[in-house]
Scaffold this motif. Sequence first.
Motif, PDB file in Angstrom:
ATOM      1  N   LEU A 303     111.576  36.309  26.274  1.00  0.00           N
ATOM      2  CA  LEU A 303     111.832  37.498  25.464  1.00  0.00           C
ATOM      3  C   LEU A 303     112.998  37.268  24.509  1.00  0.00           C
ATOM      4  CD1 LEU A 303     111.440  40.342  28.119  1.00  0.00           C
ATOM      5  CD2 LEU A 303     109.728  39.382  26.569  1.00  0.00           C
ATOM      6  N   ASN A 304     112.909  37.880  23.337  1.00  0.00           N
ATOM      7  CA  ASN A 304     113.989  37.802  22.363  1.00  0.00           C
ATOM      8  C   ASN A 304     115.209  38.580  22.840  1.00  0.00           C
ATOM      9  OD1 ASN A 304     112.377  36.312  20.559  1.00  0.00           O
ATOM     10  ND2 ASN A 304     111.528  38.193  19.676  1.00  0.00           N
ATOM     11  N   SER A 305     116.363  38.228  22.336  1.00  0.00           N
ATOM     12  CA  SER A 305     117.576  38.985  22.648  1.00  0.00           C
ATOM     13  C   SER A 305     117.429  40.407  22.137  1.00  0.00           C
ATOM     14  CB  SER A 305     118.798  38.325  21.995  1.00  0.00           C
ATOM     15  OG  SER A 305     118.994  37.026  22.508  1.00  0.00           O
ATOM     16  N   GLY A 306     117.895  41.369  22.930  1.00  0.00           N
ATOM     17  CA  GLY A 306     117.793  42.761  22.509  1.00  0.00           C
ATOM     18  C   GLY A 306     117.860  43.704  23.691  1.00  0.00           C
ATOM     19  N   ILE A 307     117.556  44.973  23.411  1.00  0.00           N
ATOM     20  CA  ILE A 307     117.585  46.031  24.420  1.00  0.00           C
ATOM     21  C   ILE A 307     116.155  46.359  24.836  1.00  0.00           C
ATOM     22  CG2 ILE A 307     118.235  48.431  24.886  1.00  0.00           C
ATOM     23  CD1 ILE A 307     120.473  48.095  22.830  1.00  0.00           C
ATOM     24  N   TYR A 308     115.935  46.457  26.131  1.00  0.00           N
ATOM     25  CA  TYR A 308     114.619  46.748  26.679  1.00  0.00           C
ATOM     26  C   TYR A 308     114.729  47.846  27.736  1.00  0.00           C
ATOM     27  CZ  TYR A 308     113.284  42.299  24.539  1.00  0.00           C
ATOM     28  OH  TYR A 308     113.061  41.284  23.651  1.00  0.00           O
ATOM     29  N   ILE A 309     113.593  48.502  27.992  1.00  0.00           N
ATOM     30  CA  ILE A 309     113.486  49.450  29.090  1.00  0.00           C
ATOM     31  C   ILE A 309     112.594  48.826  30.154  1.00  0.00           C
ATOM     32  CG2 ILE A 309     112.731  51.727  29.839  1.00  0.00           C
ATOM     33  CD1 ILE A 309     115.214  51.755  28.086  1.00  0.00           C
ATOM     34  N   ALA A 310     113.136  48.693  31.378  1.00  0.00           N
ATOM     35  CA  ALA A 310     112.365  48.190  32.498  1.00  0.00           C
ATOM     36  C   ALA A 310     111.803  49.367  33.284  1.00  0.00           C
ATOM     37  CB  ALA A 310     113.227  47.328  33.405  1.00  0.00           C
ATOM     38  N   LYS A 311     110.498  49.399  33.452  1.00  0.00           N
ATOM     39  CA  LYS A 311     109.847  50.421  34.265  1.00  0.00           C
ATOM     40  C   LYS A 311     109.383  49.757  35.553  1.00  0.00           C
ATOM     41  CE  LYS A 311     106.560  54.215  34.165  1.00  0.00           C
ATOM     42  NZ  LYS A 311     105.647  55.007  33.331  1.00  0.00           N
ATOM     43  N   ILE A 312     109.901  50.226  36.676  1.00  0.00           N
ATOM     44  CA  ILE A 312     109.685  49.577  37.968  1.00  0.00           C
ATOM     45  C   ILE A 312     108.952  50.545  38.884  1.00  0.00           C
ATOM     46  CG2 ILE A 312     110.823  48.444  39.917  1.00  0.00           C
ATOM     47  CD1 ILE A 312     113.317  48.333  37.815  1.00  0.00           C
ATOM     48  N   THR A 313     107.821  50.134  39.411  1.00  0.00           N
ATOM     49  CA  THR A 313     107.038  50.967  40.323  1.00  0.00           C
ATOM     50  C   THR A 313     106.905  50.243  41.655  1.00  0.00           C
ATOM     51  OG1 THR A 313     105.785  51.952  38.514  1.00  0.00           O
ATOM     52  CG2 THR A 313     104.840  52.124  40.722  1.00  0.00           C
ATOM     53  N   GLU A 314     107.327  50.920  42.718  1.00  0.00           N
ATOM     54  CA  GLU A 314     107.254  50.372  44.071  1.00  0.00           C
ATOM     55  C   GLU A 314     106.596  51.421  44.960  1.00  0.00           C
ATOM     56  OE1 GLU A 314     110.538  47.772  45.857  1.00  0.00           O
ATOM     57  OE2 GLU A 314     110.766  49.670  46.948  1.00  0.00           O
ATOM     58  N   GLY A 315     105.365  51.160  45.380  1.00  0.00           N
ATOM     59  CA  GLY A 315     104.620  52.172  46.110  1.00  0.00           C
ATOM     60  C   GLY A 315     104.330  53.352  45.197  1.00  0.00           C
ATOM     61  N   SER A 316     104.698  54.570  45.628  1.00  0.00           N
ATOM     62  CA  SER A 316     104.496  55.769  44.815  1.00  0.00           C
ATOM     63  C   SER A 316     105.730  56.147  44.022  1.00  0.00           C
ATOM     64  CB  SER A 316     104.106  56.953  45.725  1.00  0.00           C
ATOM     65  OG  SER A 316     105.144  57.220  46.662  1.00  0.00           O
ATOM     66  N   ASN A 317     106.772  55.310  44.069  1.00  0.00           N
ATOM     67  CA  ASN A 317     108.036  55.623  43.405  1.00  0.00           C
ATOM     68  C   ASN A 317     108.214  54.795  42.140  1.00  0.00           C
ATOM     69  OD1 ASN A 317     108.652  57.370  45.518  1.00  0.00           O
ATOM     70  ND2 ASN A 317     109.585  55.720  46.716  1.00  0.00           N
ATOM     71  N   THR A 318     108.808  55.424  41.125  1.00  0.00           N
ATOM     72  CA  THR A 318     109.002  54.766  39.841  1.00  0.00           C
ATOM     73  C   THR A 318     110.406  55.030  39.329  1.00  0.00           C
ATOM     74  OG1 THR A 318     106.661  54.983  39.262  1.00  0.00           O
ATOM     75  CG2 THR A 318     108.195  54.615  37.452  1.00  0.00           C
ATOM     76  N   ALA A 319     110.992  54.025  38.695  1.00  0.00           N
ATOM     77  CA  ALA A 319     112.317  54.170  38.088  1.00  0.00           C
ATOM     78  C   ALA A 319     112.344  53.406  36.779  1.00  0.00           C
ATOM     79  CB  ALA A 319     113.407  53.649  39.027  1.00  0.00           C
ATOM     80  N   THR A 320     113.225  53.817  35.869  1.00  0.00           N
ATOM     81  CA  THR A 320     113.430  53.097  34.613  1.00  0.00           C
ATOM     82  C   THR A 320     114.898  52.707  34.497  1.00  0.00           C
ATOM     83  OG1 THR A 320     113.791  55.158  33.384  1.00  0.00           O
ATOM     84  CG2 THR A 320     111.547  54.278  33.419  1.00  0.00           C
ATOM     85  N   ARG A 321     115.125  51.546  33.895  1.00  0.00           N
ATOM     86  CA  ARG A 321     116.476  51.056  33.669  1.00  0.00           C
ATOM     87  C   ARG A 321     116.560  50.395  32.295  1.00  0.00           C
ATOM     88  NH1 ARG A 321     116.975  53.755  37.510  1.00  0.00           N
ATOM     89  NH2 ARG A 321     118.054  53.343  39.481  1.00  0.00           N
ATOM     90  N   LYS A 322     117.687  50.578  31.623  1.00  0.00           N
ATOM     91  CA  LYS A 322     117.906  49.870  30.376  1.00  0.00           C
ATOM     92  C   LYS A 322     118.411  48.449  30.706  1.00  0.00           C
ATOM     93  CE  LYS A 322     119.609  51.765  26.668  1.00  0.00           C
ATOM     94  NZ  LYS A 322     120.503  52.427  25.688  1.00  0.00           N
ATOM     95  N   VAL A 323     117.829  47.449  30.062  1.00  0.00           N
ATOM     96  CA  VAL A 323     118.194  46.056  30.299  1.00  0.00           C
ATOM     97  C   VAL A 323     118.519  45.396  28.972  1.00  0.00           C
ATOM     98  CG1 VAL A 323     117.385  43.811  31.128  1.00  0.00           C
ATOM     99  CG2 VAL A 323     116.745  45.901  32.364  1.00  0.00           C
ATOM    100  N   ILE A 324     119.617  44.697  28.931  1.00  0.00           N
ATOM    101  CA  ILE A 324     120.016  43.946  27.733  1.00  0.00           C
ATOM    102  C   ILE A 324     119.800  42.462  27.993  1.00  0.00           C
ATOM    103  CG2 ILE A 324     121.916  43.358  26.175  1.00  0.00           C
ATOM    104  CD1 ILE A 324     123.167  46.074  26.902  1.00  0.00           C
ATOM    105  N   ILE A 325     119.113  41.797  27.081  1.00  0.00           N
ATOM    106  CA  ILE A 325     118.854  40.356  27.188  1.00  0.00           C
ATOM    107  C   ILE A 325     119.561  39.640  26.054  1.00  0.00           C
ATOM    108  CG2 ILE A 325     117.080  38.567  27.128  1.00  0.00           C
ATOM    109  CD1 ILE A 325     115.174  40.513  28.420  1.00  0.00           C
ATOM    110  N   ARG A 326     120.315  38.634  26.414  1.00  0.00           N
ATOM    111  CA  ARG A 326     121.046  37.847  25.421  1.00  0.00           C
ATOM    112  C   ARG A 326     120.451  36.460  25.280  1.00  0.00           C
ATOM    113  NH1 ARG A 326     127.311  39.375  27.114  1.00  0.00           N
ATOM    114  NH2 ARG A 326     127.302  41.463  26.223  1.00  0.00           N
TER     115      ARG A 326
END
Length: 326
Positions: A303-326
Amino acid sequence: MKKIYALLFLVVTSITFGQQTLPFADTFSYTAGNLHETAPWAVIGTASATTPPDHILLDGTKVTFAGIGTDAQLNITSLTTGTVSNFTTGTVYYIFNLKVISMAGVTDTNGGYLSGFSQNSTTFGGTLWTKRAADDNTFYLGIETRTATGALTTYTSGTYNTGTTYTVVVSYTFNTTTTADDTVKLWINPTTLDETTPLLTDTHVGTDLTSIASFFFRQDSTTETPSVEIDDLGITLSYSEALATASFNEIAGLKVYPNPVSNGVLHIESNLNTERTVSLFDVLGKQVLSTTTSNNTINVAALNSGIYIAKITEGSNTATRKVIIR
């Protein structure tokens, strides 16, 4: 647990005349049937009289609809006590998870709207729109302050994919300088850090809504409304509340590190550490990575450097996190 949470919210937010105080959350954990016939929801306008009728459907976990048919509304009030009153000041938000199943046959060049706020049964604003992009599998998302023909709708420049679930937040802000200065904003897969940087902001030259009386889902026509699934609705008075209504099913003990990522490897851990699906989206909402794995590491080196949103699903639960890649 999901059903208990929804029922508790309905109990504490219900007042006379079926109007709901905010914040309001609905996971649609009702008995299978028609949304407009399921309290606290009601029909807006006239119910479909076709044979068979085309209603917004409940299956116990979500709502589904497509094409033309019955619209459903949820009446909301700005007061927790005393006289029932519509919203006329401040900002009102709604959030839900949206999956567009197919854009087949959705050919209207202006697109169509599938949700929003209503002043009455014919006056709408703060609407969320979809419009076909290159094929049956891609689409644009848009917003409009005061809904008309769609010619003035503000659309995303990037496209989105059918079959992918996106968390959508829309806000309507009443401004008082003139009768044509209200604003609507859109966030896709937002985090708590994104409040001041919406993906889209829409202003207009038409007459503002004078009040908000309800939230609605709409089936417009076969050429305007795609096949969709919607779940985990929240209606709130703040951005943080909107994200909070969607976080009741967060992943316990979730850790995402390092952040920023500088070595091409993203670590994801939780209390259960079971198989999970991880999707990464760029700032335009385009999915750039998707994997299902039991490992705690994700290779993001491509992936290119930048800001991304990670969407994580585990079972019936879901969360989002902002991730920065350099």
